[in-house]
Scaffold this active site. Structure first.
Site, PDB file in Angstrom:
ATOM      1  N   SER B 150      -4.357   3.042  -6.490  1.00 23.20           N
ATOM      2  CA  SER B 150      -3.288   3.600  -5.663  1.00 23.20           C
ATOM      3  C   SER B 150      -2.470   4.614  -6.473  1.00 23.20           C
ATOM      4  CB  SER B 150      -2.433   2.452  -5.099  1.00 23.20           C
ATOM      5  OG  SER B 150      -1.624   2.910  -4.052  1.00 23.20           O
ATOM      6  N   ASP B 227      -7.906   0.031   4.994  1.00 20.38           N
ATOM      7  CA  ASP B 227      -6.674   0.154   4.204  1.00 20.38           C
ATOM      8  C   ASP B 227      -5.593   0.777   5.098  1.00 20.38           C
ATOM      9  OD1 ASP B 227      -4.693   1.147   2.462  1.00 20.38           O
ATOM     10  OD2 ASP B 227      -6.152   1.511   0.852  1.00 20.38           O
ATOM     11  N   HIS B 261      -6.142  -2.581   1.010  1.00 17.70           N
ATOM     12  CA  HIS B 261      -5.544  -1.998  -0.193  1.00 17.70           C
ATOM     13  C   HIS B 261      -5.277  -3.036  -1.284  1.00 17.70           C
ATOM     14  CE1 HIS B 261      -3.756   1.721  -1.748  1.00 17.70           C
ATOM     15  NE2 HIS B 261      -2.702   1.055  -2.174  1.00 17.70           N
TER      16      HIS B 261
END
Lengths: 283, 283
Positions: B150, B227, B261
């Site tokens: 991320s 996600d 995620h």
């Protein structure tokens, strides 16, 4: 699904790691459990392997730290990881200690007035939860095994010894092997079961081994040599081995050099444990 | 070890997972980082792989949830996982947001008055930390790679693009690929770098790819299709691929069906990423 609310759902290693909450009749509170459904469930029913966690844990620790899902996918097993005690039932002092009350149910059915209405983790694990799982998920009900860590490693052995034939295999990481002889066990059993130590023997693996006459429980135990609770004499694996030897119960104890009591230890050997259970669950 | 205090040490997968704290000169505060030393260090120096975590993380998330140590042991790599921002430096509002300030350093060197003294994560990751690691641990300094998740997945790509040849390979899980074009990035860059968007381009992988003229950065990216931050247009992997294509930069993007995620996604594919890095680190 009857009586089940989905709390979370994450794809991992090709399967689904879910958490559900439900209203427990045994514990008279809302409980959560984790369940991992491997890709194999798309093709039919599969065996189920129960995990019992240790002191202070919820259903989250095993789910997020053990890395077990990879091997459950490989062997086609459902993994079920319940919480370790009733939660928020409003008993005075329930949250005061890390080793008694919340997060420390010790997998017994309490008999003492203050705790006996809610603290029935033994019946929850051996009756209510399997019934719920078998009713709602694609399990093969006569193919189930059980394992756990510390308080839960001992809980797994006790659940198997008190229910001959219910579980095909049992394993434990650093179990509190002989709670009637260690500080954690004495505190918990006195609190939940009262001062008559005769009642304690019903929940002590060493005592139960001497009464057991069911099929072999096929026990695998890993114990870290650098575990500080081993040095503190909370775990007493020698007493377990002595009882297994005396009763001719098959057991493999592996003393692991340098490993401690943490999930790092569990993650390192979880593959071996799941392989051990798969051997009996898929035989 | 000069300037290093050991915070914890757990054996896992045959190696040692340690956490150290130290006084950072770049960030002017006490920082922690995790370091995994595989058994291979007993026989000599080994390559090192840096992991940069995402928003809200400390050094703990990767250490306890990714399951990376197993593969670092297999390939003989040191893993280093720093924290994601300065901590407790006393800047007004530093703890107010999950996506700015503490836990959200975005791997930039801040230029804005309020943040510029402490928020220098780019220099920390590319200069101070590698120097510290190479001085204190058995690394091969010219064999290092970098990856992350991320915010940290993008940080890894940026660190590589701004330092041609420093890292042999780069990979990312769900990177915030084009921060100058998403809400998270705009908020962070405005706060740390000011309102002149020209300055932002120095820390955006898509912009940097167009200026890059070093050796191939050998990029592997995994992105979960389920996600929610992909749907929210925070990640923008298409923009990264477009820039790689336009600049003829080698990239493999794998869109993973059903994955979100979380660290469940990371744990599932960490083996592939470490294998990717090992290929270049041990070539």
């Amino acid at each position: 699904m009857v009586n089940l609310q989905e709390v979370s759902n994450n794809k991992v290693f090709g399967g689904q790691q879910k958490v559900f909450s439900h209203q427990s009749t045994e514990l008279k509170c809302t409980m959560k459990f984790g369940i991992f459904l491997p890709p194999a469930v798309e093709k039919g029913k599969v065996p189920v392997l129960y995990w019992l966690s240790g002191l202070t844990c919820t259903e989250q620790n095993f789910i997020s730290k053990a890395g077990a899902q990879k091997y459950a996918t490989e062997h086609g097993l459902i993994l079920v990881a319940p919480d370790t005690s009733p939660r928020g039932v409003g008993i005075e002092g329930e949250d005061d200690s890390y080793d008694f009350g919340s997060g420390a149910g010790f997998y017994v059915d309490a008999t003492q007035e203050k705790w006996k209405t809610n603290y029935r983790m033994y019946s929850y694990i051996t009756k209510e939860l399997p019934a719920l799982i078998n009713a709602n998920f694609p399990t093969i009900p006569d193919r189930q095994s059980i394992f756990g860590h510390s308080m839960g490693g001992h809980g797994a052995i006790v659940c198997a010894l008190k229910n001959p034939g219910m579980f095909r295999s049992v394993s434990a990481f650093a179990p509190i092997s002989n709670p009637t002889h260690c500080a954690w066990g004495k505190k918990a059993f006195a609190g939940y079961l009262g001062t008559d130590t005769k009642a304690w023997e019903e929940y002590d693996s060493v005592c139960l081994l001497h009464k057991y006459n069911g099929p072999p429980i096929e026990l695998l135990v890993d114990q870290g040599k650098a575990d500080n609770f081993l040095a503190d004499k909370q775990l007493l694996p020698d007493n377990l081995i002595e009882a297994c030897t005396a009763t001719k119960s098959p057991v493999v104890l592996r003393m692991q050099e340098g490993y401690d009591h943490s999930y790092f230890f569990i993650a390192t050997f979880i593959e071996d444990h799941i392989k051990h259970h798969a051997k009996f669950l898929k035989a």
